[in-house]
Motif scaffolding. Sequence first.
Motif, PDB file in Angstrom:
ATOM      1  N   VAL A   1       0.830  -1.210   0.000  1.00 32.97           N
ATOM      2  CA  VAL A   1       0.000   0.000   0.000  1.00 32.97           C
ATOM      3  C   VAL A   1       0.861   1.256   0.000  1.00 32.97           C
ATOM      4  N   ILE A   2       1.875   1.304   0.866  1.00 31.38           N
ATOM      5  CA  ILE A   2       2.737   2.485   0.942  1.00 31.38           C
ATOM      6  C   ILE A   2       3.519   2.659  -0.364  1.00 31.38           C
ATOM      7  N   GLY A   3       3.946   1.557  -0.946  1.00 34.19           N
ATOM      8  CA  GLY A   3       4.703   1.643  -2.194  1.00 34.19           C
ATOM      9  C   GLY A   3       3.882   2.087  -3.379  1.00 34.19           C
ATOM     10  N   ALA A   4       2.569   1.945  -3.302  1.00 33.30           N
ATOM     11  CA  ALA A   4       1.698   2.333  -4.416  1.00 33.30           C
ATOM     12  C   ALA A   4       1.245   3.788  -4.320  1.00 33.30           C
ATOM     13  N   THR A   5       1.670   4.496  -3.284  1.00 30.59           N
ATOM     14  CA  THR A   5       1.244   5.883  -3.092  1.00 30.59           C
ATOM     15  C   THR A   5       2.441   6.811  -3.060  1.00 30.59           C
ATOM     16  N   ALA A   6       2.231   8.035  -3.513  1.00 28.28           N
ATOM     17  CA  ALA A   6       3.262   9.067  -3.470  1.00 28.28           C
ATOM     18  C   ALA A   6       2.655  10.320  -2.875  1.00 28.28           C
ATOM     19  N   LEU A   7       3.325  10.886  -1.872  1.00 26.94           N
ATOM     20  CA  LEU A   7       2.839  12.070  -1.181  1.00 26.94           C
ATOM     21  C   LEU A   7       3.672  13.294  -1.540  1.00 26.94           C
ATOM     22  N   SER A   8       3.054  14.451  -1.406  1.00 21.27           N
ATOM     23  CA  SER A   8       3.739  15.703  -1.713  1.00 21.27           C
ATOM     24  C   SER A   8       3.254  16.770  -0.744  1.00 21.27           C
ATOM     25  N   ALA A   9       4.015  17.857  -0.663  1.00 18.32           N
ATOM     26  CA  ALA A   9       3.645  18.957   0.228  1.00 18.32           C
ATOM     27  C   ALA A   9       2.515  19.799  -0.338  1.00 18.32           C
ATOM     28  N   ARG A  10       2.176  19.613  -1.610  1.00 17.44           N
ATOM     29  CA  ARG A  10       1.099  20.398  -2.215  1.00 17.44           C
ATOM     30  C   ARG A  10       0.291  19.531  -3.168  1.00 17.44           C
ATOM     31  N   ARG A  11      -0.929  19.981  -3.432  1.00 12.04           N
ATOM     32  CA  ARG A  11      -1.807  19.263  -4.345  1.00 12.04           C
ATOM     33  C   ARG A  11      -1.449  19.605  -5.781  1.00 12.04           C
ATOM     34  N   THR A  12      -1.714  18.678  -6.673  1.00 12.00           N
ATOM     35  CA  THR A  12      -1.505  18.896  -8.093  1.00 12.00           C
ATOM     36  C   THR A  12      -2.717  18.386  -8.855  1.00 12.00           C
ATOM     37  N   SER A  13      -2.879  18.900 -10.065  1.00 11.38           N
ATOM     38  CA  SER A  13      -3.990  18.457 -10.906  1.00 11.38           C
ATOM     39  C   SER A  13      -3.625  17.138 -11.572  1.00 11.38           C
ATOM     40  N   GLY A  14      -4.487  16.638 -12.409  1.00 12.79           N
ATOM     41  CA  GLY A  14      -4.268  15.364 -13.077  1.00 12.79           C
ATOM     42  C   GLY A  14      -5.216  14.335 -12.513  1.00 12.79           C
ATOM     43  N   ALA A  15      -4.739  13.570 -11.544  1.00 14.91           N
ATOM     44  CA  ALA A  15      -5.595  12.563 -10.926  1.00 14.91           C
ATOM     45  C   ALA A  15      -6.550  13.184  -9.910  1.00 14.91           C
ATOM     46  N   ASP A  16      -6.266  14.414  -9.491  1.00  8.93           N
ATOM     47  CA  ASP A  16      -7.086  15.095  -8.483  1.00  8.93           C
ATOM     48  C   ASP A  16      -8.078  16.017  -9.183  1.00  8.93           C
ATOM     49  N   LEU A  17      -9.260  15.488  -9.487  1.00  8.50           N
ATOM     50  CA  LEU A  17     -10.255  16.251 -10.251  1.00  8.50           C
ATOM     51  C   LEU A  17     -10.751  17.462  -9.471  1.00  8.50           C
ATOM     52  N   GLU A  18     -11.010  17.294  -8.200  1.00  6.84           N
ATOM     53  CA  GLU A  18     -11.566  18.389  -7.418  1.00  6.84           C
ATOM     54  C   GLU A  18     -10.581  19.542  -7.289  1.00  6.84           C
ATOM     55  N   TYR A  19      -9.287  19.234  -7.233  1.00  7.86           N
ATOM     56  CA  TYR A  19      -8.298  20.309  -7.177  1.00  7.86           C
ATOM     57  C   TYR A  19      -8.290  21.106  -8.480  1.00  7.86           C
ATOM     58  N   SER A  20      -8.451  20.406  -9.607  1.00  7.50           N
ATOM     59  CA  SER A  20      -8.513  21.094 -10.894  1.00  7.50           C
ATOM     60  C   SER A  20      -9.704  22.042 -10.936  1.00  7.50           C
ATOM     61  N   ALA A  21     -10.845  21.602 -10.387  1.00  8.46           N
ATOM     62  CA  ALA A  21     -12.018  22.476 -10.337  1.00  8.46           C
ATOM     63  C   ALA A  21     -11.795  23.634  -9.376  1.00  8.46           C
ATOM     64  N   ARG A  22     -11.144  23.365  -8.242  1.00 12.56           N
ATOM     65  CA  ARG A  22     -10.913  24.419  -7.254  1.00 12.56           C
ATOM     66  C   ARG A  22     -10.009  25.524  -7.792  1.00 12.56           C
ATOM     67  N   GLN A  23      -9.087  25.184  -8.686  1.00 15.22           N
ATOM     68  CA  GLN A  23      -8.235  26.211  -9.277  1.00 15.22           C
ATOM     69  C   GLN A  23      -9.070  27.217 -10.059  1.00 15.22           C
ATOM     70  N   LEU A  24     -10.067  26.717 -10.779  1.00 17.07           N
ATOM     71  CA  LEU A  24     -10.953  27.598 -11.519  1.00 17.07           C
ATOM     72  C   LEU A  24     -11.854  28.374 -10.569  1.00 17.07           C
ATOM     73  N   VAL A  25     -12.356  27.712  -9.541  1.00 17.85           N
ATOM     74  CA  VAL A  25     -13.213  28.371  -8.556  1.00 17.85           C
ATOM     75  C   VAL A  25     -12.439  29.465  -7.824  1.00 17.85           C
ATOM     76  N   GLU A  26     -11.161  29.217  -7.573  1.00 25.08           N
ATOM     77  CA  GLU A  26     -10.350  30.194  -6.849  1.00 25.08           C
ATOM     78  C   GLU A  26     -10.280  31.520  -7.592  1.00 25.08           C
ATOM     79  N   VAL A  27     -10.260  31.472  -8.908  1.00 21.41           N
ATOM     80  CA  VAL A  27     -10.253  32.709  -9.689  1.00 21.41           C
ATOM     81  C   VAL A  27     -11.511  33.515  -9.406  1.00 21.41           C
ATOM     82  N   ALA A  28     -12.660  32.826  -9.367  1.00 23.22           N
ATOM     83  CA  ALA A  28     -13.924  33.523  -9.098  1.00 23.22           C
ATOM     84  C   ALA A  28     -13.976  34.043  -7.674  1.00 23.22           C
ATOM     85  N   VAL A  29     -13.521  33.255  -6.712  1.00 24.67           N
ATOM     86  CA  VAL A  29     -13.579  33.672  -5.308  1.00 24.67           C
ATOM     87  C   VAL A  29     -12.707  34.896  -5.076  1.00 24.67           C
ATOM     88  N   ARG A  30     -11.522  34.919  -5.669  1.00 25.40           N
ATOM     89  CA  ARG A  30     -10.657  36.092  -5.512  1.00 25.40           C
ATOM     90  C   ARG A  30     -11.258  37.310  -6.204  1.00 25.40           C
TER      91      ARG A  30
END
Length: 327
Positions: free
Chosen positions: A156-185
């Motif tokens: 399980v640990i070998g199949a996962t990779a962690l990072s200090a920040r979120r990135t788009s690609g496999a993270d659909l909600e983060y991709s949407a939040r980037q667009l939402v962030e423009v509107a919120v600002r």
Amino acid sequence: MGTFAYCLVVLRQVRGGEDDLFVPRLALAGAMGLAALCVALLVYYVHHMSSRINIDTVIDLVRKDFFAALDAQTEPASDRILLDEGAIDLDWTAAARIQDRRNGYLQQLETDDLADWAQAQGARVRLLVRPGDFIMAGGCVALVWPPEAEGAQDAVIGATALSARRTSGADLEYSARQLVEVAVRALSPGINDPMTAIAVLDQLGSALCRVANRTFVSGVTIRDGRVVLLRPVSDYAGLVDVSFDMIRQNGAGAPSVMIRMLEVLALTAEQERDPDRLAVLVAHADKIMADGQKAFANPGDLQDLHQRHRALGRVVAHGGPARRTGP
């Protein structure tokens, strides 16, 4: 920097005096040519950067990333494989709990490798996190059955990779939040730019229309007719929540934004035929209506909001295009 260094080398070769006069004319011509090229590149750079920071360009760049992630996380409805619910029904209370001692955002998940391990061990894995989730050190990230499966922790640990920040690609909600962030600002008191927020809403509505005839990828992985891996995945309700909740919460005092949000929901409902998805759109419309009734001071703005809300109701009930009742 290269031109500057070149000019220093050429300058060192220039010698003056009656007996030892030397001027490298060809090298000086090269230096002048490089200087002219640097000026042209500087002008191009200023023009390029001024174009890139234009808000419409920024929205379009973020939209392309969002749509790419959306296409990767969805599939045509005709390709969806219907699974027998009994095939994935399992009592996980006695399963082994896999804890991750690391800390950070789950950035990448190798489902194929984990599924291959589960198949080889005759085990089943239920992941409790998905790309974009923040993992606390020591938190439980997966359940494995049977609990005595060898090498479960390392798999399980070998199949996962962690990072200090979120990135788009496999993270659909983060991709949407980037667009939402423009509107919120744009809706912040210091900027107060509802037109930018409306442009973002149009792109979000386009994304929801894009998935009208598509389904979200399944979180079930099968090997040799046997379920070996279960994982949480994005769904339609989650995507709509991410797309509209923060804009609604920050734009409650902007009637034009709230009205346009209802119009976008109505236009999206025109292309949807799934009752569950339509119910999600109606639920968000009701939230917008409730916030508008509390925030709008002008009766005319509130009447416009009611008209859009009723238009959405007609679309959901009878289908057909949503007609605009205002300018």
